[in-house]
Design a protein around this motif. Structure first.
Motif, mmCIF file in Angstrom:
data_model
loop_
_atom_site.group_PDB
_atom_site.id
_atom_site.type_symbol
_atom_site.label_atom_id
_atom_site.label_comp_id
_atom_site.label_asym_id
_atom_site.label_seq_id
_atom_site.Cartn_x
_atom_site.Cartn_y
_atom_site.Cartn_z
ATOM 1 N N GLY A 111 -106.188 102.396 -43.790
ATOM 2 C CA GLY A 111 -106.121 101.119 -44.474
ATOM 3 C C GLY A 111 -106.878 101.146 -45.786
ATOM 4 N N LEU B 297 -108.839 91.538 -35.348
ATOM 5 C CA LEU B 297 -107.622 92.164 -35.821
ATOM 6 C C LEU B 297 -106.571 91.061 -35.838
ATOM 7 C CD1 LEU B 297 -106.804 95.045 -36.617
ATOM 8 C CD2 LEU B 297 -106.064 95.400 -34.272
ATOM 9 N N GLN C 14 -110.438 94.779 -44.158
ATOM 10 C CA GLN C 14 -109.558 95.836 -44.606
ATOM 11 C C GLN C 14 -108.182 95.715 -43.964
ATOM 12 O OE1 GLN C 14 -112.797 96.700 -43.494
ATOM 13 N NE2 GLN C 14 -112.340 96.865 -41.327
ATOM 14 N N ILE D 246 -105.083 106.057 -37.925
ATOM 15 C CA ILE D 246 -105.291 104.672 -38.340
ATOM 16 C C ILE D 246 -105.795 104.739 -39.763
ATOM 17 C CG2 ILE D 246 -106.598 102.554 -37.953
ATOM 18 C CD1 ILE D 246 -106.806 103.425 -34.979
ATOM 19 N N TRP E 11 -105.129 97.324 -41.897
ATOM 20 C CA TRP E 11 -105.150 98.195 -40.719
ATOM 21 C C TRP E 11 -103.722 98.574 -40.390
ATOM 22 C CZ3 TRP E 11 -102.994 98.007 -35.839
ATOM 23 C CH2 TRP E 11 -103.584 98.791 -34.834
ATOM 24 N N GLU F 245 -108.101 93.765 -40.511
ATOM 25 C CA GLU F 245 -109.244 93.970 -39.627
ATOM 26 C C GLU F 245 -110.489 93.453 -40.339
ATOM 27 O OE1 GLU F 245 -110.778 97.761 -37.141
ATOM 28 O OE2 GLU F 245 -110.536 98.090 -39.290
#
Length: 170
Positions: free
Chosen positions: A82, A126, A95, A80, A97, A109
């Motif tokens: 970002g 999210l 941020q 994951i 994601w 996110e």
């Protein structure tokens, strides 16, 4: 959709593109922010057993990036990553994601904290850019969102916070 409860966490789906989880922690806001944003803590809650965190890098500034990779119990590696859009310690980060397994499941996110009487409320959302991205998560969220995954991570965060508070009291 009706919110789902898991322990002290409340999971809500306010619209077809967003997932929101809210949880209270018996800890000061600055400590909760540190546990959410410092690699030495994220390594311990970002992947919960049987998964193992392989990589955790965080450049906590607007334009900075983060990347977490973990090995699942069945031997798969997931990443994951970002870029930070907003960083307002100790209140909020926002941020991009991207779960590299699903490159079309881009989202933003947001992690927000609010403290009252020594209890910090953490709100994690999210917001997917489209239905195709959200549907990727929908196929996965039975385990990741409502049954484990992120919720197990929040339980691990609570354990870390308790141990840090106990250590400071000793």
């Amino acid at each position: 959709m009706t919110p789902v409860r898991h322990g002290s966490a409340v999971i809500d789906f306010p619209n077809e593109l967003e997932i929101v989880i809210t949880r209270d922690f018996d800890a000061p806001i600055a400590l909760v922010f540190d546990v959410l944003t410092k690699p030495e803590h994220v390594r311990h809650w970002g992947a919960t057993p049987p998964d193992q965190m392989l990589e955790c890098s965080i450049d906590l500034r607007v334009g900075g990036t983060y990347r977490s990779s973990f090995l699942t119990g069945d031997g798969q590696v997931f990443t994951i990553r970002g870029t930070y859009l907003e960083v307002e310690p100790p209140i909020r980060t926002r941020q991009t994601w991207l779960f590299e397994m699903w490159p079309d499941a881009e989202a933003v996110e947001t992690m927000e904290l609010r403290e009252s009487d020594g209890v910090t409320t953490f709100t994690w959302s999210l917001a997917f850019k489209d239905l195709a991205g959200r549907s990727q998560m929908s196929a996965f969220d039975g385990e990741e969102i409502t049954g484990g995954g992120r919720l197990d991570s929040l339980d691990a965060m609570a354990d870390i916070l308790r141990s840090l508070i106990d250590r400071d009291r000793a």
